[in-house]
Design a protein around this motif. Sequence first.
Motif, PDB file in Angstrom:
ATOM      1  N   ARG A 242       0.837  -1.110   0.130  1.00  0.00           N
ATOM      2  CA  ARG A 242       0.027  -0.155   0.072  1.00  0.00           C
ATOM      3  C   ARG A 242       0.944   1.284   0.067  1.00  0.00           C
ATOM      4  O   ARG A 242       0.563   2.188  -0.981  1.00  0.00           O
ATOM      5  N   ILE A 243       1.805   1.479   0.961  1.00  0.00           N
ATOM      6  CA  ILE A 243       2.875   2.376   0.951  1.00  0.00           C
ATOM      7  C   ILE A 243       3.334   2.668  -0.514  1.00  0.00           C
ATOM      8  O   ILE A 243       3.558   3.946  -0.722  1.00  0.00           O
ATOM      9  N   ILE A 244       3.975   1.705  -1.091  1.00  0.00           N
ATOM     10  CA  ILE A 244       4.435   1.655  -2.522  1.00  0.00           C
ATOM     11  C   ILE A 244       3.593   2.261  -3.327  1.00  0.00           C
ATOM     12  O   ILE A 244       4.007   3.112  -4.182  1.00  0.00           O
ATOM     13  N   ALA A 245       2.460   1.745  -3.504  1.00  0.00           N
ATOM     14  CA  ALA A 245       1.511   2.242  -4.430  1.00  0.00           C
ATOM     15  C   ALA A 245       1.070   3.622  -4.165  1.00  0.00           C
ATOM     16  O   ALA A 245       0.982   4.371  -5.536  1.00  0.00           O
ATOM     17  N   GLU A 246       1.009   4.147  -2.976  1.00  0.00           N
ATOM     18  CA  GLU A 246       0.629   5.499  -2.784  1.00  0.00           C
ATOM     19  C   GLU A 246       1.717   6.496  -2.760  1.00  0.00           C
ATOM     20  O   GLU A 246       1.683   7.801  -2.791  1.00  0.00           O
ATOM     21  N   ASN A 247       3.035   5.874  -3.064  1.00  0.00           N
ATOM     22  CA  ASN A 247       4.034   6.792  -3.021  1.00  0.00           C
ATOM     23  C   ASN A 247       4.921   6.282  -4.317  1.00  0.00           C
ATOM     24  O   ASN A 247       6.326   6.558  -4.439  1.00  0.00           O
ATOM     25  N   LEU A 248       4.477   6.301  -5.552  1.00  0.00           N
ATOM     26  CA  LEU A 248       5.182   5.781  -6.498  1.00  0.00           C
ATOM     27  C   LEU A 248       6.174   6.712  -6.976  1.00  0.00           C
ATOM     28  O   LEU A 248       7.071   6.427  -7.639  1.00  0.00           O
ATOM     29  N   ASP A 249       5.939   8.084  -7.111  1.00  0.00           N
ATOM     30  CA  ASP A 249       6.576   9.034  -7.608  1.00  0.00           C
ATOM     31  C   ASP A 249       7.469   9.624  -6.474  1.00  0.00           C
ATOM     32  O   ASP A 249       8.176  10.571  -6.942  1.00  0.00           O
ATOM     33  N   THR A 250       7.804   9.139  -5.388  1.00  0.00           N
ATOM     34  CA  THR A 250       8.799   9.458  -4.434  1.00  0.00           C
ATOM     35  C   THR A 250       9.835   8.544  -4.343  1.00  0.00           C
ATOM     36  O   THR A 250       9.970   7.630  -5.207  1.00  0.00           O
ATOM     37  N   LYS A 251      10.889   9.198  -3.674  1.00  0.00           N
ATOM     38  CA  LYS A 251      12.316   8.133  -3.554  1.00  0.00           C
ATOM     39  C   LYS A 251      12.502   7.309  -2.201  1.00  0.00           C
ATOM     40  O   LYS A 251      13.428   7.183  -1.566  1.00  0.00           O
ATOM     41  N   LYS A 252      11.164   6.854  -1.741  1.00  0.00           N
ATOM     42  CA  LYS A 252      11.055   5.994  -0.674  1.00  0.00           C
ATOM     43  C   LYS A 252      12.320   4.787  -0.961  1.00  0.00           C
ATOM     44  O   LYS A 252      12.197   3.907  -1.920  1.00  0.00           O
ATOM     45  N   THR A 253      13.290   4.506  -0.012  1.00  0.00           N
ATOM     46  CA  THR A 253      13.946   3.210  -0.314  1.00  0.00           C
ATOM     47  C   THR A 253      13.555   2.092   0.611  1.00  0.00           C
ATOM     48  O   THR A 253      12.535   2.437   1.417  1.00  0.00           O
ATOM     49  N   ILE A 254      14.208   1.108   0.165  1.00  0.00           N
ATOM     50  CA  ILE A 254      13.809   0.002   0.916  1.00  0.00           C
ATOM     51  C   ILE A 254      13.763   0.093   2.358  1.00  0.00           C
ATOM     52  O   ILE A 254      13.039  -0.491   3.246  1.00  0.00           O
ATOM     53  N   SER A 259      11.232   0.024   7.768  1.00  0.00           N
ATOM     54  CA  SER A 259      10.869   0.620   9.043  1.00  0.00           C
ATOM     55  C   SER A 259       9.760   1.082   9.339  1.00  0.00           C
ATOM     56  O   SER A 259       9.142   0.979  10.309  1.00  0.00           O
ATOM     57  N   GLU A 260       8.941   1.463   8.236  1.00  0.00           N
ATOM     58  CA  GLU A 260       7.421   2.037   8.442  1.00  0.00           C
ATOM     59  C   GLU A 260       6.433   0.779   8.911  1.00  0.00           C
ATOM     60  O   GLU A 260       5.598   0.922   9.420  1.00  0.00           O
ATOM     61  N   VAL A 261       6.836  -0.366   8.001  1.00  0.00           N
ATOM     62  CA  VAL A 261       6.059  -1.578   8.458  1.00  0.00           C
ATOM     63  C   VAL A 261       6.634  -2.358   9.386  1.00  0.00           C
ATOM     64  O   VAL A 261       5.956  -3.581   9.905  1.00  0.00           O
ATOM     65  N   GLY A 262       7.837  -2.112  10.231  1.00  0.00           N
ATOM     66  CA  GLY A 262       8.311  -2.941  11.273  1.00  0.00           C
ATOM     67  C   GLY A 262       8.938  -4.098  11.008  1.00  0.00           C
ATOM     68  O   GLY A 262       8.830  -5.146  11.814  1.00  0.00           O
ATOM     69  N   LEU A 268      11.719  -8.220   4.690  1.00  0.00           N
ATOM     70  CA  LEU A 268      10.999  -7.565   3.697  1.00  0.00           C
ATOM     71  C   LEU A 268      11.319  -7.992   2.194  1.00  0.00           C
ATOM     72  O   LEU A 268      10.541  -8.489   1.488  1.00  0.00           O
ATOM     73  N   GLN A 269      12.545  -8.065   2.017  1.00  0.00           N
ATOM     74  CA  GLN A 269      12.748  -8.593   0.660  1.00  0.00           C
ATOM     75  C   GLN A 269      12.466 -10.162   0.421  1.00  0.00           C
ATOM     76  O   GLN A 269      11.784 -10.355  -0.620  1.00  0.00           O
ATOM     77  N   SER A 270      12.920 -10.896   1.439  1.00  0.00           N
ATOM     78  CA  SER A 270      12.423 -12.327   1.281  1.00  0.00           C
ATOM     79  C   SER A 270      10.743 -12.577   1.230  1.00  0.00           C
ATOM     80  O   SER A 270      10.228 -13.540   0.661  1.00  0.00           O
ATOM     81  N   GLY A 271      10.124 -11.856   2.051  1.00  0.00           N
ATOM     82  CA  GLY A 271       8.681 -11.919   2.117  1.00  0.00           C
ATOM     83  C   GLY A 271       8.192 -11.532   0.578  1.00  0.00           C
ATOM     84  O   GLY A 271       7.141 -12.011   0.139  1.00  0.00           O
ATOM     85  N   PHE A 272       8.629 -10.360  -0.097  1.00  0.00           N
ATOM     86  CA  PHE A 272       8.288  -9.995  -1.471  1.00  0.00           C
ATOM     87  C   PHE A 272       8.682 -11.166  -2.406  1.00  0.00           C
ATOM     88  O   PHE A 272       7.918 -11.502  -3.532  1.00  0.00           O
ATOM     89  N   GLN A 273       9.839 -11.673  -2.163  1.00  0.00           N
ATOM     90  CA  GLN A 273      10.258 -12.792  -3.239  1.00  0.00           C
ATOM     91  C   GLN A 273       9.227 -14.057  -2.988  1.00  0.00           C
ATOM     92  O   GLN A 273       8.810 -14.798  -4.024  1.00  0.00           O
ATOM     93  N   HIS A 274       8.816 -14.534  -1.786  1.00  0.00           N
ATOM     94  CA  HIS A 274       8.057 -15.552  -1.544  1.00  0.00           C
ATOM     95  C   HIS A 274       6.639 -15.136  -2.037  1.00  0.00           C
ATOM     96  O   HIS A 274       5.890 -16.104  -2.597  1.00  0.00           O
ATOM     97  N   GLN A 275       5.994 -13.887  -1.918  1.00  0.00           N
ATOM     98  CA  GLN A 275       4.646 -13.573  -2.056  1.00  0.00           C
ATOM     99  C   GLN A 275       4.414 -13.358  -3.625  1.00  0.00           C
ATOM    100  O   GLN A 275       3.639 -13.485  -4.031  1.00  0.00           O
ATOM    101  N   PHE A 276       5.467 -12.607  -4.187  1.00  0.00           N
ATOM    102  CA  PHE A 276       5.212 -12.060  -5.527  1.00  0.00           C
ATOM    103  C   PHE A 276       6.123 -12.704  -6.438  1.00  0.00           C
ATOM    104  O   PHE A 276       6.284 -12.328  -7.670  1.00  0.00           O
ATOM    105  N   GLY A 277       7.418 -13.343  -6.107  1.00  0.00           N
ATOM    106  CA  GLY A 277       8.396 -13.854  -6.853  1.00  0.00           C
ATOM    107  C   GLY A 277       9.280 -12.789  -7.423  1.00  0.00           C
ATOM    108  O   GLY A 277       9.730 -12.932  -8.358  1.00  0.00           O
TER     109      GLY A 277
END
Length: 353
Positions: A242-254, A259-262, A268-277
């Motif tokens: 959700r954060i990514i989708a709402e801030n696509l035009d910003t320079k938010k880092t990984i 940090s925002e989602v705890g 986070l990286q392994s979760g995205f790899q597992h969930q979205f490949g």
Amino acid sequence: MGKTIFIEDDTTGGLMRKLALELGTDLIEKDYEYICSFPQEMGSGYIKVSSFPNDITVTEISGIFSRELILGLKKKDDYSIKMTFNLSNPIGYRVSSEDTLEMHRFDSTFHAAAQGESGYPSYLLDKNTPISLFILNIHGNEFLKKLEENSSNGELGITVFIKPTGSKKSLVSKSSFTLKLHELIKNFISNDYAGPMRFIYKEARVNEILIERIRQYIDDLGRNKIPLLRKSTLRAIEEATRIIAENLDTKKTIKDIASEVGLSQHTLQSGFQHQFGCSVNEFITNLKLKKGAELLERSDLNISEITYELGINSKSYFAKRFYERYGINPSEYRKLFRAGSGTMELSQTNGDK
């Protein structure tokens, strides 16, 4: 006092007509869909059933009820598989007289009915609680035969959940479902197509959901040795998307997002790899390309302006990645989309990440 509804019929249309009669409401039939709204005295919401080839149906239940409801809908057949996905608040799920399973958000049940099974799989829905269920049903033996014919070598692992047609015992399992499945289901529910294109789009999504759920069922059995993420991590990853989708035009880092989602950056990286490949950066790029396609369709911005809108530094980089993913460059896509009166659908050349 709650209300109990159990309905059975030979056809999807017959089932929904009986439901509308039971509820005292009208039944809308359009684009291979049957829609029945709940009466005002029960609350608000609807049940929608979509029919597809190979005797596959999808049932959507969405609403909030003013009293408890026990709901069972069953199409008469010799064999059936029911995949239920809970997208919202807790509900109960029961098969015949067996114990009730409690399904929380991100929970899914996989129910393979025994041949000639009596009774109804039913949903126990609380009052004053928003409900959102997505149920994929496979009816009859034709689909079963097709799976058996195409999985004789066990390559797809399909046979792990196919029960012999003479089995007397139902199979019911429950697990968390992946965010990829969640996204596929949301894409099925939220689309603005109409007529034949709506049916074609939804049928494609149904097949994706079916394949992904079967793959996850095999994972649950440990065949692929891929552990499921904890629900707290699932929710954090969903929040990250959700954060990514709402801030696509910003320079938010990984690091910022983690940090925002705890979560740690590694989780986070392994979760995205597992969930979205894909990695977080690939996920962000794919979202930008999807938004870029929408801007090409619905705006008069030129390619440079779209590139700036997406927060991408280079017009050539945007064009290169757009072509890699969709097999067509942005300007050609805009021309083809408008020439086709908005009915074009992108084909992704590197998978659905």
